[in-house]
Design an enzyme around this catalytic site. Structure first.
Site, short mmCIF file in Angstrom:
data_model
loop_
_atom_site.label_atom_id
_atom_site.label_comp_id
_atom_site.label_asym_id
_atom_site.label_seq_id
_atom_site.Cartn_x
_atom_site.Cartn_y
_atom_site.Cartn_z
N TYR B 128 -3.97 11.80 8.12
CA TYR B 128 -3.22 10.67 8.69
C TYR B 128 -1.72 10.83 8.38
O TYR B 128 -0.89 10.82 9.26
CB TYR B 128 -3.68 9.33 8.10
CG TYR B 128 -5.18 9.07 8.15
CD1 TYR B 128 -5.84 8.93 9.37
CD2 TYR B 128 -5.92 8.97 6.98
CE1 TYR B 128 -7.20 8.69 9.40
CE2 TYR B 128 -7.29 8.73 7.02
CZ TYR B 128 -7.92 8.59 8.22
OH TYR B 128 -9.26 8.36 8.25
N SER B 129 -1.41 10.96 7.08
CA SER B 129 -0.02 10.87 6.64
C SER B 129 0.82 12.05 7.09
O SER B 129 0.33 13.17 7.23
CB SER B 129 0.03 10.78 5.12
OG SER B 129 -0.77 9.74 4.66
N GLU B 243 -12.93 3.50 3.57
CA GLU B 243 -12.44 4.19 2.37
C GLU B 243 -12.12 3.18 1.27
O GLU B 243 -12.36 3.42 0.10
CB GLU B 243 -11.20 5.01 2.76
CG GLU B 243 -10.68 5.91 1.67
CD GLU B 243 -9.49 6.77 2.14
OE1 GLU B 243 -9.35 7.03 3.35
OE2 GLU B 243 -8.69 7.16 1.26
N THR B 372 -0.98 0.49 1.09
CA THR B 372 -0.21 0.05 -0.08
C THR B 372 -0.43 -1.44 -0.38
O THR B 372 -0.74 -2.23 0.50
CB THR B 372 1.29 0.34 0.12
OG1 THR B 372 1.98 0.09 -1.11
CG2 THR B 372 1.90 -0.54 1.21
#
Ligand SMILES: Cc1cc2nc3c(=O)[nH]c(=O)nc-3n(C[C@H](O)[C@H](O)[C@H](O)COP(=O)(O)OP(=O)(O)OC[C@H]3O[C@@H](n4cnc5c(N)ncnc54)[C@H](O)[C@@H]3O)c2cc1C
Lengths: 361, 390
Positions: B128-129, B243, B372
């Site tokens: 993803y990142s 997740e 986050t």
């Protein structure tokens, strides 16, 4: 009151900052960690030549004759610039020896960087000097030391150990050549790669003995704690500064993350924490420098500043996200030093106990 | 109201514990501690095989896909017990990617990927990142263009953990450059051995390895785009939700805490039993209460899923609370063990194998990773309590 450095102290800090920004970076720190001396010999020589190690030592011993506040200014800036820990340790141990005996013949070697001294205080059983078992014995001129010291910083890399010992009913310090028979060092790596050792002394010949008192030992420890406070405020300053820069630069959702209120508030808390910690630390450093007796404020500084440093690092890590998490980032070195400085020099619990006792007993 | 596990749930927990007793030994636990080992060492692989042999690979999968069809509460119990034992977790391939493919893939994709995942033949890295796309996943720049029957992928991924051992990448890519940000992404399966895929190691603070991934004209069959074009952002969010169920588990925290308690019970410092120190007692007690609070948050989330709800706020609560609790456990552990606890994890005499220091270094990533905590707090406000967004 003048809660800020003098012009001269500022100049010193700027000089330090200039050198360290050129000579120290995370890649080098990582490399040095794996070298035998755990730091760069060229940098070590430069630092000694610039008079940093000897700054607080008497001029008669080749030192700069500066007081504890000046040394703390130096140490603060060194910590901010991530001077390798063995060199910070060299400044600290020189201070300890000079506190015990300002005329000790080893001091010129320490100032010039020719000699390295390790501080052997704690023992496997604990940290309370009353429980230490390491002892001196033997007739004058043939004195030996027996015992065990734990987690001695730089135990293997140093030339001489300054060993806290019992001598009958009183406290004494023995200087012991690390290579003398009877000294065995089990090298250990601390959290973050710093070098420590468990040291056994078996009838190890004493180079020199410094008669001391419990008060002298306490004085050494208070000055060590003062220097630790300076290291912590220096580290905090660096961490705050890099975080402020980072949140102003990093963009997510099409804007600087500094625009998010949740981010700004965390930076604001870091700033508040740092500002309070710095003043608490320096109030204590200057009082110790002036020879004042231990007070509740000193215990407050110990209890507060270490925790503050950890909190600041924790928030900084959070605000950096993945970018601050790589081993090559400066931030993680500060995060390691925060925890290990706290553990060694600024454990919260005994300081709180002391405050409570002063208020309640 | 009833807060006790049902007899069936309790029986399942005991079954899991029995399995762990038979299949987890100290060798396995120490292997997972090795530097650069993210749970793919030989003993971990053997443990994974035992899970598959027991038919437990797809514990959460519906029976029609060869799974056990366990409820969310039972999954939670499983994760909690596995983490608490220090055994390697089920890979995210099984717990996050596969359930997403089940829900969004077409029949052919399900037939192609699920059986192979179930046999253990496929292991995904999660892509993803990117350097510029962290929390803001919708800003992904890696893109794919259709060329005949193949996608041609170009770009760079960051933090592509496991890329060096994975067989495939579960990759978020931009396929609809003209659509709005959130609607322009797709999820694509990219074989790691495809020409043009390069992996570069990145080492992070707790000694773990992750990777940068470079994709240079990588050609991927058209059918490897999972589900609908342009729906990738939502699929990724779904996978991340699966997740988070694991991050919100207090299992690891409980294990670290248990080890700490064991040490505190036996250590003598400065001639006094450590356990007699009032501050140590208070810290330990507080953590125990926190762990119980965290367990409640996790269990409630699982229970709500079983009721057919999508407990977004609850799972965010668990994630925020547990990630921050882990940091408190680590810090308390470091302080309580003092000098005795600050040795490098590779030192043989390091207490609890240096795990308290390791946890101190790991903890930040639990808070900023996996969605986050700021965003999780927003979710709690918006979805949990209907706070206005503007
Ligand atoms: C060891 C490791 C392994 C990883 N493994 C994987 C992996 O396998 N696959 C993968 O895809 N990714 C992985 N990641 C990446 C991880 O998911 C990201 O680090 C995470 O998404 C955060 O992104 P970032 O690091 O870019 O931080 P940023 O998004 O840049 O965040 C920086 C700071 O800004 C704050 N912030 C951002 N947006 C907002 C907002 N809207 N409001 C308030 N605050 C905000 C954040 O909370 C944070 O404090 C891994 C990361 C690490 C460190």
């Amino acid at each position: 009151m003048r809660p800020e450095p003098t012009g001269e102290q500022r100049e010193l800090q700027e000089a330090v900052r200039g050198l360290l920004s050129r000579e120290v970076d995370p890649d080098r720190l990582l490399r040095w960690e794996n070298e035998p001396a755990a730091c760069d010999p060229v940098l070590a020589r430069t630092v000694a030549e610039l008079g940093w190690i000897g700054l607080g030592l008497p001029t008669a011993s080749g030192g700069g004759g500066a007081d504890l506040s000046d040394v703390a200014c130096l140490v603060e800036e060194c910590a901010r610039g991530l001077l390798p820990r063995p060199l910070l340790g060299a400044i600290r141990s020189a201070d300890a020896l000079a506190t015990l005996d300002p005329a000790d013949p080893l001091l010129p070697d320490l100032a010039s960087g020719r000699g390295r001294l390790a501080l052997a205080l704690d023992e496997p059983g604990g940290r309370d000097p009353r429980g230490w078992k390491t002892a001196l014995s033997g007739p004058r001129g043939a004195r030996v030391v027996d015992g065990e010291k734990a987690y001695v910083p730089d135990a293997e890399g140093s030339d001489v150990h300054l060993v806290a010992a019992r001598d009958g009913g009183s406290t004494a310090f023995a200087l012991v050549d690390r290579r003398t028979p009877g000294v065995s060092v089990q090298a250990l790596r601390g959290f973050g790669g710093d070098r420590q050792g468990h040291v056994g002394y078996r009838a190890a010949a004493v180079l020199r003995e410094i008669a001391a008192t419990d008060e002298a030992l306490a004085r050494v420890q208070r000055r060590q704690a003062a220097l630790a406070l300076a290291e912590m405020t220096g580290g905090m300053a660096a961490v705050l500064e890099m975080t402020v820069e980072y949140v102003k630069m990093r963009e997510q959702f099409g804007q600087k993350i500094a625009v998010f209120q949740a981010v700004r508030h965390q930076v604001a808390d870091m700033g508040t924490t740092f500002t309070a910690a710095r003043h608490l630390a320096w109030q204590t450093i200057t009082r110790i420098a002036a020879g004042a007796p231990r007070d509740v404020e000193e215990a407050s500084a110990i209890a507060w500043v270490g925790q503050a440093f950890k909190r600041v690092c924790w928030t900084a890590h959070h605000l950096h996200g993945g970018a601050g998490f790589v081993v090559e980032h400066r931030l993680r070195f500060h995060g390691e030093r925060a925890q290990s400085l706290c553990i060694r020099w600024a454990p919260e619990a005994p300081a709180l106990r002391e405050i409570a006792a002063a208020l309640l007993d | 109201m009833d807060y006790e596990l049902s007899p069936a749930e309790a029986a399942w927990r005991d079954e899991v514990r029995g399995f762990i007793r038979r299949n987890v030994d100290p060798g396995l636990a120490s292997e997972t501690r090795l530097k650069g080992n993210e749970g793919r060492g030989p003993l971990a692989l053997r443990f994974h095989r035992a899970l598959r042999d027991a038919g437990w690979w797809g514990i959460a999968w519906p029976k029609e896909y060869g799974g056990l069809g366990k409820s969310a509460v039972e999954q939670w119990i499983f994760i909690d017990e596995i983490e608490s034992a220090g055994a390697p977790m089920l890979p995210l391939t099984v717990t996050s990617v596969a359930p997403t493919i089940m829900r969004v893939g077409d029949e052919q994709q399900k037939r192609e990927w699920l059986p192979r995942i179930n046999e253990g033949g496929i292991d995904f890295a999660l892509g993803y990142s990117e350097p510029e796309a962290g929390t803001d996943m919708a800003s992904i720049r890696t893109h794919a263009v259709l060329d005949g029957d193949e996608w041609v992928v170009n770009g760079q991924k960051m933090w592509n953990t496991m890329a060096h051992s994975a067989t495939h990448n579960w990759l978020a890519v931009r396929t609809e450059p003209d659509a709005p940000r959130h609607k322009g992404l797709s999820m694509m399966i990219v074989p790691m051995d495809a020409p043009g895929v390069t992996v570069q190691p990145i080492w992070v603070w707790p000694g773990l390895r992750t990777n940068a991934l470079f994709l240079d004209n990588v050609r991927v069959p058209r059918s490897n785009l999972i589900g609908d074009r342009g729906a990738g952002f939502y699929y990724a969010a779904m996978a991340l939700n699966f997740e988070r169920l694991a991050i919100g588990s207090v299992g690891m925290g409980r294990r670290m805490f248990r080890n700490l308690v064991r040490l505190v019970r036996e250590r003598v410092v400065d001639g006094r039993p450590l356990k007699d120190e009032p501050w140590v007692r208070e810290r330990i007690a507080r953590l125990a209460a926190d762990l119980e609070a965290g367990r409640m948050l996790g269990l409630e989330t699982a229970w709500a899923i079983d009721q057919g709800r999508m407990p977004a706020a609850e799972s965010s609560m668990a994630k925020v609370f547990v990630s921050e609790l882990v940091q408190r456990i680590a810090d308390a552990g470091c302080e309580i063990l003092g000098l005795d606890g600050q040795l490098h994890p590779e030192e043989p005499t390091a207490l609890v194998e240096g795990r308290m220091q390791w946890l101190y270094r790991l903890a930040p990533m639990l808070a900023f990773g996996g969605g986050t905590n700021e965003v999780q707090r927003d979710i709690i406000g918006f979805l949990g309590y209907g706070l206005p967004r503007k």
